[in-house]
Motif scaffolding. Structure first.
Motif, PDB file in Angstrom:
ATOM      1  N   ARG A 187      55.159  33.628  54.035  1.00 38.06           N
ATOM      2  CA  ARG A 187      53.722  33.721  54.340  1.00 38.06           C
ATOM      3  C   ARG A 187      53.116  34.979  53.728  1.00 38.06           C
ATOM      4  O   ARG A 187      52.018  34.964  53.184  1.00 38.06           O
ATOM      5  N   SER A 188      53.872  36.078  53.829  1.00 40.20           N
ATOM      6  CA  SER A 188      53.410  37.352  53.271  1.00 40.20           C
ATOM      7  C   SER A 188      53.237  37.232  51.762  1.00 40.20           C
ATOM      8  O   SER A 188      52.236  37.701  51.195  1.00 40.20           O
ATOM      9  N   LYS A 189      54.202  36.597  51.096  1.00 37.18           N
ATOM     10  CA  LYS A 189      54.132  36.437  49.634  1.00 37.18           C
ATOM     11  C   LYS A 189      52.962  35.530  49.250  1.00 37.18           C
ATOM     12  O   LYS A 189      52.251  35.793  48.274  1.00 37.18           O
ATOM     13  N   ILE A 190      52.756  34.469  50.008  1.00 44.55           N
ATOM     14  CA  ILE A 190      51.652  33.549  49.739  1.00 44.55           C
ATOM     15  C   ILE A 190      50.318  34.290  49.903  1.00 44.55           C
ATOM     16  O   ILE A 190      49.418  34.186  49.052  1.00 44.55           O
ATOM     17  N   ALA A 191      50.206  35.063  50.995  1.00 39.77           N
ATOM     18  CA  ALA A 191      48.972  35.814  51.251  1.00 39.77           C
ATOM     19  C   ALA A 191      48.742  36.848  50.147  1.00 39.77           C
ATOM     20  O   ALA A 191      47.620  37.034  49.676  1.00 39.77           O
ATOM     21  N   LYS A 192      49.805  37.511  49.717  1.00 45.39           N
ATOM     22  CA  LYS A 192      49.702  38.522  48.657  1.00 45.39           C
ATOM     23  C   LYS A 192      49.265  37.870  47.336  1.00 45.39           C
ATOM     24  O   LYS A 192      48.390  38.391  46.626  1.00 45.39           O
ATOM     25  N   ALA A 193      49.878  36.722  47.019  1.00 45.73           N
ATOM     26  CA  ALA A 193      49.533  36.004  45.796  1.00 45.73           C
ATOM     27  C   ALA A 193      48.083  35.526  45.858  1.00 45.73           C
ATOM     28  O   ALA A 193      47.347  35.599  44.851  1.00 45.73           O
ATOM     29  N   LYS A 194      47.659  35.084  47.032  1.00 49.98           N
ATOM     30  CA  LYS A 194      46.292  34.608  47.204  1.00 49.98           C
ATOM     31  C   LYS A 194      45.314  35.765  47.008  1.00 49.98           C
ATOM     32  O   LYS A 194      44.291  35.619  46.317  1.00 49.98           O
ATOM     33  N   ARG A 195      45.630  36.922  47.605  1.00 42.89           N
ATOM     34  CA  ARG A 195      44.772  38.100  47.448  1.00 42.89           C
ATOM     35  C   ARG A 195      44.715  38.524  45.986  1.00 42.89           C
ATOM     36  O   ARG A 195      43.676  38.906  45.461  1.00 42.89           O
ATOM     37  N   HIS A 196      45.897  38.446  45.317  1.00 40.94           N
ATOM     38  CA  HIS A 196      45.974  38.829  43.905  1.00 40.94           C
ATOM     39  C   HIS A 196      45.102  37.922  43.049  1.00 40.94           C
ATOM     40  O   HIS A 196      44.394  38.377  42.144  1.00 40.94           O
ATOM     41  N   ARG A 197      45.140  36.595  43.367  1.00 39.47           N
ATOM     42  CA  ARG A 197      44.318  35.629  42.622  1.00 39.47           C
ATOM     43  C   ARG A 197      42.832  35.912  42.874  1.00 39.47           C
ATOM     44  O   ARG A 197      42.022  35.851  41.946  1.00 39.47           O
ATOM     45  N   GLU A 198      42.511  36.231  44.111  1.00 36.87           N
ATOM     46  CA  GLU A 198      41.105  36.488  44.465  1.00 36.87           C
ATOM     47  C   GLU A 198      40.580  37.739  43.754  1.00 36.87           C
ATOM     48  O   GLU A 198      39.420  37.799  43.313  1.00 36.87           O
ATOM     49  N   THR A 199      41.402  38.761  43.667  1.00 33.88           N
ATOM     50  CA  THR A 199      40.966  40.022  43.019  1.00 33.88           C
ATOM     51  C   THR A 199      40.880  39.874  41.511  1.00 33.88           C
ATOM     52  O   THR A 199      40.066  40.518  40.857  1.00 33.88           O
ATOM     53  N   THR A 200      41.739  39.044  40.937  1.00 32.96           N
ATOM     54  CA  THR A 200      41.725  38.839  39.478  1.00 32.96           C
ATOM     55  C   THR A 200      40.672  37.817  39.067  1.00 32.96           C
ATOM     56  O   THR A 200      40.269  37.770  37.903  1.00 32.96           O
ATOM     57  N   ALA A 201      40.219  36.995  39.956  1.00 38.05           N
ATOM     58  CA  ALA A 201      39.256  35.945  39.596  1.00 38.05           C
ATOM     59  C   ALA A 201      37.843  36.483  39.513  1.00 38.05           C
ATOM     60  O   ALA A 201      37.432  37.491  39.895  1.00 38.05           O
TER      61      ALA A 201
END
Length: 201
Positions: A187-201
């Motif tokens: 869950r932590s990795k998914i949330a981190k990846a999601k945040r990363h996608r949001e910041t890069t988008a």
């Protein structure tokens, strides 16, 4: 049975319980073995007493064949007046111990009765004492049988029920905690990846 709590505190509690059971089991098993040794001694004592009774009967038959003579009154020559008992403790089991047998001999005229009445009186006294000893041996065997059965049940309870159940509980809790930890990491990795996608988008 209470529902198993799948938490770290429950794991600690189950682990402590298992340690207690595993520490207690060898002492209980040792007690069972010691009681079985005592039972074997009691059974041997009973056999020895039975052998002594048989030997005394044979001795009387050989030494006093004149007992077949029915005209001489031989009834009530010796009476059991009392039995003195003590008690000993064997691994928590209280066992009776024969301290002594009090016999009472009826007065009989030495000049009136035949010469073989005196050894007969002695033999009757010995037989009465052996009979008391046999009854006591039987009682000791029965008490030790009961003690062995109870301790064996407790050993089996620990060995076949409590310890395996606790081990299974520990395994279940560990698997659950491990799965929960893995799920949290995912869950932590998914949330981190999601945040990363949001910041890069």
């Amino acid at each position: 049975m209470a529902r198993l709590s799948l938490s770290k505190s429950s794991l600690t509690k189950q682990t402590r319980q298992l340690q207690t059971f595993e520490r207690f089991l060898p002492a209980l098993d040792l007690k069972r073995k010691q009681l079985m040794t005592e039972r074997a001694k009691a059974l041997q004592a009973r056999e020895d007493t039975l052998a002594a009774i048989a030997a005394l009967r044979e001795e009387v038959r050989e030494r006093l064949p004149m007992l077949a003579h029915r005209e001489i009154p031989l009834d009530d020559l010796v009476h059991l007046k009392g039995v003195r008992l003590g008690e000993e403790n064997r691994m928590g089991t209280k066992l009776p111990v024969l301290l002594g047998v009090d016999l009472e001999t009826t007065d009989y005229g030495l000049m009136v009765q035949p010469h073989w009445v005196e050894p007969l009186v002695e033999a009757i006294g010995r037989m009465l004492e052996l009979r008391v000893r046999l009854a006591l041996d039987e009682q000791r065997v029965a008490l030790l049988e009961t003690a062995v059965r109870k301790v064996t049940q407790r050993v089996n309870l620990f060995d076949k029920v409590l310890i395996p159940r606790t081990q299974q509980n520990i395994k279940t809790i560990r698997i659950y905690l491990s799965d929960a930890e893995r799920a949290a990491v995912v869950r932590s990795k998914i949330a981190k990846a999601k945040r990363h996608r949001e910041t890069t988008a």
